[in-house]
Structures are given as C-alpha cells and as structure tokens.
Design a protein around this motif. Structure first.
Motif, PDB file in Angstrom:
ATOM      1  N   SER A 123      19.862   2.708  41.809  1.00  0.00           N
ATOM      2  CA  SER A 123      19.815   2.901  41.194  1.00  0.00           C
ATOM      3  C   SER A 123      18.666   4.346  41.326  1.00  0.00           C
ATOM      4  O   SER A 123      17.303   3.509  41.140  1.00  0.00           O
ATOM      5  CB  SER A 123      19.879   3.005  39.338  1.00  0.00           C
ATOM      6  N   TRP A 131      28.314   4.549  34.178  1.00  0.00           N
ATOM      7  CA  TRP A 131      26.977   4.668  33.967  1.00  0.00           C
ATOM      8  C   TRP A 131      26.949   2.475  34.640  1.00  0.00           C
ATOM      9  O   TRP A 131      27.220   1.940  33.918  1.00  0.00           O
ATOM     10  CB  TRP A 131      26.819   4.242  32.280  1.00  0.00           C
ATOM     11  N   GLN A 132      26.019   2.521  35.663  1.00  0.00           N
ATOM     12  CA  GLN A 132      25.965   0.715  36.192  1.00  0.00           C
ATOM     13  C   GLN A 132      27.521   0.539  36.306  1.00  0.00           C
ATOM     14  O   GLN A 132      27.481  -0.839  36.067  1.00  0.00           O
ATOM     15  CB  GLN A 132      25.038   0.286  35.490  1.00  0.00           C
ATOM     16  N   LEU A 162      24.121   1.904  41.169  1.00  0.00           N
ATOM     17  CA  LEU A 162      25.265   3.205  40.749  1.00  0.00           C
ATOM     18  C   LEU A 162      26.320   2.694  42.387  1.00  0.00           C
ATOM     19  O   LEU A 162      25.911   1.837  43.723  1.00  0.00           O
ATOM     20  CB  LEU A 162      24.336   4.366  41.086  1.00  0.00           C
ATOM     21  N   SER A 193      19.003  -0.079  31.791  1.00  0.00           N
ATOM     22  CA  SER A 193      20.002   1.273  32.173  1.00  0.00           C
ATOM     23  C   SER A 193      20.033   0.753  33.130  1.00  0.00           C
ATOM     24  O   SER A 193      19.862  -0.299  33.944  1.00  0.00           O
ATOM     25  CB  SER A 193      18.604   2.510  31.978  1.00  0.00           C
ATOM     26  N   PRO A 194      20.780   1.821  34.757  1.00  0.00           N
ATOM     27  CA  PRO A 194      21.147   1.448  35.566  1.00  0.00           C
ATOM     28  C   PRO A 194      19.922   0.730  36.462  1.00  0.00           C
ATOM     29  O   PRO A 194      19.480   1.478  36.600  1.00  0.00           O
ATOM     30  CB  PRO A 194      22.084   2.936  36.279  1.00  0.00           C
ATOM     31  N   PHE A 218      21.578  11.733  33.685  1.00  0.00           N
ATOM     32  CA  PHE A 218      22.672  10.821  33.327  1.00  0.00           C
ATOM     33  C   PHE A 218      24.245  12.343  32.226  1.00  0.00           C
ATOM     34  O   PHE A 218      23.278  11.881  31.003  1.00  0.00           O
ATOM     35  CB  PHE A 218      23.206   9.045  32.837  1.00  0.00           C
ATOM     36  N   ASP A 238      30.130   5.474  28.756  1.00  0.00           N
ATOM     37  CA  ASP A 238      30.126   4.202  29.040  1.00  0.00           C
ATOM     38  C   ASP A 238      31.421   4.038  27.636  1.00  0.00           C
ATOM     39  O   ASP A 238      31.254   2.358  27.684  1.00  0.00           O
ATOM     40  CB  ASP A 238      28.919   3.917  29.063  1.00  0.00           C
ATOM     41  N   SER A 289      31.240  10.391  36.333  1.00  0.00           N
ATOM     42  CA  SER A 289      29.759  10.947  35.465  1.00  0.00           C
ATOM     43  C   SER A 289      29.157  11.559  36.358  1.00  0.00           C
ATOM     44  O   SER A 289      29.306  11.690  37.965  1.00  0.00           O
ATOM     45  CB  SER A 289      29.140  10.196  35.418  1.00  0.00           C
ATOM     46  N   SER A 335      24.279  13.160  38.141  1.00  0.00           N
ATOM     47  CA  SER A 335      23.417  12.022  37.917  1.00  0.00           C
ATOM     48  C   SER A 335      23.148  12.708  38.753  1.00  0.00           C
ATOM     49  O   SER A 335      23.447  13.336  39.289  1.00  0.00           O
ATOM     50  CB  SER A 335      23.513  11.175  37.758  1.00  0.00           C
ATOM     51  N   ASP A 368      24.238   9.021  22.201  1.00  0.00           N
ATOM     52  CA  ASP A 368      26.086   8.872  22.771  1.00  0.00           C
ATOM     53  C   ASP A 368      26.498   9.662  21.339  1.00  0.00           C
ATOM     54  O   ASP A 368      26.337   9.503  20.230  1.00  0.00           O
ATOM     55  CB  ASP A 368      26.747   7.750  23.083  1.00  0.00           C
ATOM     56  N   ARG A 413      27.265  10.794  26.901  1.00  0.00           N
ATOM     57  CA  ARG A 413      26.254  10.393  27.164  1.00  0.00           C
ATOM     58  C   ARG A 413      25.237  11.411  27.783  1.00  0.00           C
ATOM     59  O   ARG A 413      25.977  11.550  28.971  1.00  0.00           O
ATOM     60  CB  ARG A 413      26.142   8.817  27.856  1.00  0.00           C
TER      61      ARG A 413
END
Length: 382
Positions: free
Chosen positions: A146, A198-199, A174, A170-171, A231, A235, A211, A213, A270, A244
C-alpha cells in the motif's frame, strides 16, 4: 497500573543499557523493496527477509496467546514466532518490471484472514510497463504494498518495532492497477489507482466497486517528505450505500540526521448506512481519526532510540468495534531501541502502553483500561 508502567520502563531501560558495538547502517534503507528499473540495476534480483519476535503482554491472562484484536503484526503473545518472512524475485528492465514475493508468518495469518486460501501467502505479485521513453511514468497491476501511510509490514524499514494503531487499521496491501509518475527533478510523485477495495484482493461480496486511491508526495529537499494519500470507495455491501472517504497525511523530517521526526494524521468517514424501510440511519457520516508523532535519535550509526505518542478515536466502531459506551478512544505510548548487529541484521526492543477511555483490554479477572507489553525482535534481510 503504576506497577505495570514501572515494570515496563525498567525492562526497557535494562535492554537499552547493554554494551553496544555494531557496523554502520541506515535504518531507512531497504534491500528488499526496490522495484524501479535503473541503468545499473536490471535483470532478475532475488532477495529475502525474516523477522522473529517475542511479545510479552503484561495485561492479558496467562492463557491468552493473542494480543488485542486491533493488532495484526507481532500478534502472538508469550511465544517465539515469526512475524513476516518472505522470498522475493524482482525483474527490472528499461521498460518492464515485475515482482513476486511469497510470505509466511503471523502477519500473513491474521492480516490476510479474509482472503482466499491460495492468495494468503502472496506478499507481492505485480507487473509493470513504462508508458513513456522519456518520462518516469509506469503502469503497474496486481497485488502490491500500500502507498497509504509511512509504515509497512517490514519492521526493519520502520522507525519503531511495532506498528502504530493507524497503520494496523489501514491498508497494508492493495490489489488493482496504478499509474505512477515521478518528475525529472525527483521532487514530486503522483499516483492514481483503481482497486478491488479497502485492503482486498478478492472483492467484498455484495460490493460492485471499484475503489479509487491517490497519492501526492513532495520532497523539496533531502530532509523533508510531505505526503497525502486518499481512498474513495467502500468496505461495505452496496445495499448499505456506505461510501468511504479516507485521507492519510504525513511528514518525515530529517530522516537521515541525528534527530528525525514523523508526524502523521489519518481521518476517514463512512456515510451512515441504509436501515429498515430503506431509510438512512441518520444524516452525515461516521468519522474516525488518528494523530501520531514519532521522534528518533541516532546515538551512533549502529544505535537508535525512538519514542512514539499516538491517539485513535473511533467512537462509532467503524474500524475498531468495542461495544462500549465511548467506542475505541485510545492513547498509545512506546519507547523503542534499535541495535544494528550487522548491516543486514537488526535487534530491537520496544515497550508499549495503551490507555483507553473504556475498559476494553482483557485481564485474568476483568477488563482493564490499560495494556502494557514488551516486544523484542531480530530481523535479517538478504
């Protein structure tokens, strides 16, 4: 609590006071994560990394073999184990690059628990093509580390032995495709990516995605790095309509000097979900945030000490659910000692204290508002 803190500080100081002699190395350098193609570094390169550790949680019951649920690195308690070990093959040429790294360890066991069995042992698997002959512009696709945050699962490359709460939640990895551009003067890095989530390697069931980023990084000089990563996605399943939006900010100051500092701040939101009757639970969003500051002092080329203070506020339990009145509102304090035995061998000791607004930490008899631990590790790269 006073007895725990006294024991923690006494044990950590005893480790720091050991006689010290070692070879020179810069802890910010990594021999295991280099992927960019250069004129002098082309072809196939094999590398590896392994980190063994022992964590003693002074708060947890003696029969408990796991650290608190919001942690994913150095997770096992009161046993010698391997946090992360991987072997990596990296191929680079003028216009093509690729990386494949296979992993084992408790980091993979806990952090990849939601993934399909066949991919849990993949630390990295990606291919890239340079899109311009004259510009440093790359398209990469696959599974990669990530770009969100200043910490990774490779403890040897981080300023502290264990990860900060914001990094743990957090991730770390990815999956998707990304375009990266580095300016000719080396001061700017711009990144945009389309991700599975998200991860997430496999998309969350019920989420159509994708998603998005981004990353904007600025290095005005050798002593300063400024970073903003974001991001946008979800999720949660589409039926909840919970978008998110997450932001990660950090500054790394004088990383190779006698005294260095890292200042970080995460904030995410969120949107409140759709409930019964296809109506939203309420207007607005559930917000969580986390500031962190790390100060590191180089005693010598071989010895470094660091201190960290952090806070994580997730009152609505979006990322860390506690089921308590105030949610997860926790301070973290740690003291870290690094001793480079060899240029590629690092011994570390860290004492850590968590202090929460609610009693969320398990003990042998009840729940506690505090948690204290001592972690040691030995990491080798090759």
């Amino acid at each position: 609590m006073k007895n725990r803190i006294h024991l923690l500080l006494t044990t950590t100081w005893s480790a720091v006071a050991m006689p010290l002699m070692a070879q020179t190395i810069d802890s910010t350098a990594s021999t295991t994560t280099q992927t960019s193609a250069t004129a002098s570094n082309t072809g196939l390169v094999l590398s590896g990394y392994i980190e063994a550790y022992y964590t003693h949680d002074f708060t947890a019951p003696k029969t408990s073999q796991e650290r608190p649920g919001f942690l994913y690195n150095h997770k096992r308690n009161r046993e010698v184990n391997v946090n992360l070990a991987f072997v990596k093959a990296a191929y680079t040429s003028e216009r093509v690059r690729g990386n494949l790294a296979l992993q084992v360890g408790t980091y993979a066991q806990y952090n990849y628990a939601a993934e399909q069995g066949l991919v849990r042992n993949i630390y990295e698997a990606n291919v890239g093509v340079k899109l311009s002959k004259k510009r440093d512009l790359w398209l990469d696709a696959g599974i990669f580390g990530s770009h969100i945050g200043f910490e990774s699962a490779i403890s040897k490359d981080c300023w502290t032995l264990t990860r900060s709460i914001l990094a743990e939640n957090s991730p770390y990895y990815l999956a998707g495709a990304k375009v990266t551009y580095n300016t000719p003067n080396g001061k700017w890095t711009l990144l945009g990516s389309i991700l599975n989530g998200w991860q997430r390697i496999a998309k969350l069931p019920g989420y159509s995605g994708p998603s998005l980023s981004t990353q904007v990084q600025f290095k005005p000089n050798a002593n300063l790095v400024l970073n903003w990563s974001s991001f946008l996605g979800s999720d949660r399943p589409d039926s909840l309509k919970q978008t998110r939006f997450f932001n990660n900010f950090y500054a790394i100051i004088n990383s190779n000097g006698k005294i260095g500092a890292i200042l970080g701040f995460d904030v995410g939101a969120d949107r409140k979900p759709i409930g019964a009757g296809n109506q939203r639970v309420g207007s607005g969003s559930y917000v969580w945030y986390s500031p962190v500051a790390i100060l590191r002092y180089a005693v010598s080329d071989a010895v470094k000490v660091a201190g960290r203070i952090e806070y994580y506020d997730d009152k609505n339990g979006v990322i860390i659910a506690t089921g308590t009145p105030n949610g997860f509102k926790t301070w973290g304090y740690s003291v870290n000692f690094d001793y480079f035995i060899l240029p590629n061998a690092l011994f570390r000791v860290e004492g850590k204290l968590y202090d929460s607004q609610d009693a969320i930490f398990e003990t042998s008899t009840t729940l506690s508002k505090t948690n204290t631990s001592l972690t040691t590790s030995l990491a080798v790269s090759f």
